[in-house]
Scaffold this motif. Structure first.
Motif, PDB file in Angstrom:
ATOM      1  N   ALA A  90       0.813  -1.226   0.000  1.00  0.00           N
ATOM      2  CA  ALA A  90       0.000   0.000   0.000  1.00  0.00           C
ATOM      3  C   ALA A  90       0.838   1.264   0.000  1.00  0.00           C
ATOM      4  N   VAL A  91       2.141   1.141   0.313  1.00  0.00           N
ATOM      5  CA  VAL A  91       3.022   2.311   0.374  1.00  0.00           C
ATOM      6  C   VAL A  91       4.279   2.004  -0.428  1.00  0.00           C
ATOM      7  N   ALA A 112      18.694  14.895  -7.212  1.00  0.00           N
ATOM      8  CA  ALA A 112      18.374  13.745  -6.379  1.00  0.00           C
ATOM      9  C   ALA A 112      17.016  13.992  -5.742  1.00  0.00           C
ATOM     10  N   GLY A 113      16.276  12.929  -5.560  1.00  0.00           N
ATOM     11  CA  GLY A 113      14.953  13.114  -4.989  1.00  0.00           C
ATOM     12  C   GLY A 113      14.417  11.846  -4.368  1.00  0.00           C
ATOM     13  N   THR A 114      13.392  12.023  -3.549  1.00  0.00           N
ATOM     14  CA  THR A 114      12.694  10.909  -2.932  1.00  0.00           C
ATOM     15  C   THR A 114      11.201  11.081  -3.183  1.00  0.00           C
ATOM     16  N   ALA A 115      10.498   9.973  -3.243  1.00  0.00           N
ATOM     17  CA  ALA A 115       9.053   9.996  -3.457  1.00  0.00           C
ATOM     18  C   ALA A 115       8.399   8.950  -2.574  1.00  0.00           C
ATOM     19  N   ARG A 116       7.243   9.288  -2.059  1.00  0.00           N
ATOM     20  CA  ARG A 116       6.467   8.359  -1.239  1.00  0.00           C
ATOM     21  C   ARG A 116       5.029   8.383  -1.742  1.00  0.00           C
ATOM     22  N   THR A 117       4.539   7.228  -2.145  1.00  0.00           N
ATOM     23  CA  THR A 117       3.191   7.100  -2.684  1.00  0.00           C
ATOM     24  C   THR A 117       2.416   6.087  -1.843  1.00  0.00           C
TER      25      THR A 117
END
Length: 220
Positions: free
Chosen positions: A96-97, A118-123
């Motif tokens: 789910a994440v 640079a990056g981060t993603a949370r879905t």
């Protein structure tokens, strides 16, 4: 000089057509061979080529060729006919994440301008029909020939999307060492196939102004 550039671009266009005719059916954005021709305008094309190493930590690199022509058919030299690119990304998390991190770079050999980010993603799944996503990115632009780099740019975006209607609410902001430093945009996006329509308010706190966008992408 201009004739020489135009001739090279024409050759790149011919190569693009040839590659498009004989490339394997498994090639694309997700396979080990990156082969993604894209029509970005009525007479503008891009061909993204490269190799991808799949796995939990995925690495990919290659080149992006651009071709632009006037309505009469005359080749117009684009600002960046050849651009080198590379990415390293990682995904993980429960069903789910989803959490992902990404490092990317781009370089224009003609101007010496390079970009690194640079990056981060949370879905995560909010409801069966609504998804949420938060992205944080840092980017810096340098000119290798002039030996100069600009100040790092930190941004954050939040998106709430309906999987049923393909409608998204988007909020973009800038970040600083002290935290949130500015609200860049609040908007709504709607997808219709390859067409994306957007309506937003830019800089809503200090100098609000409306912005309407229409984007169309075609891949084959």
């Amino acid at each position: 000089m201009k004739r020489r550039i135009a001739a090279r671009l024409a050759a790149a266009g011919i190569a693009l057509i040839c590659v498009g005719s004989f490339a394997p059916a498994t090639a694309g954005e997700d396979g080990p061979l990156v082969w993604a021709p894209t029509r970005t305008g009525s007479n503008t094309y891009k061909l993204r080529l490269g190799l991808r190493s799949p796995g939990r930590v995925e690495a990919a690199s290659g080149a992006e060729l651009s071709l632009k022509a006037a309505p009469s058919g005359k080749i117009i030299p684009p600002e960046a006919p050849v651009r080198l690119w590379g990415t390293v990304s990682r995904q993980g998390g429960p069903r789910a994440v989803t959490r992902s991190s990404r490092v990317s770079m781009g370089f224009n050999p003609l101007t010496g301008v390079g970009n690194m980010g640079a990056g981060t993603a949370r879905t995560w799944i909010v409801t069966p029909t609504v998804d949420a996503e938060v992205q944080r990115n840092i980017a810096v632009q340098c000119n290798v020939y002039e030996k100069h780099c600009g100040r790092p740019k930190l941004t954050q975006s939040a998106r709430l999307s309906s999987t049923a209607t393909r409608t998204s609410i988007v909020v973009d902001s800038r970040l600083s060492g002290e935290g949130l430093s500015g609200l860049d945009r609040i908007g709504v996006e709607q997808r219709f196939g390859n067409l994306k329509l957007g309506a937003a308010v830019v800089d809503p706190l200090l100098a609000p102004r409306s912005l309407i966008t229409l984007r169309y992408g075609l891949k084959w």
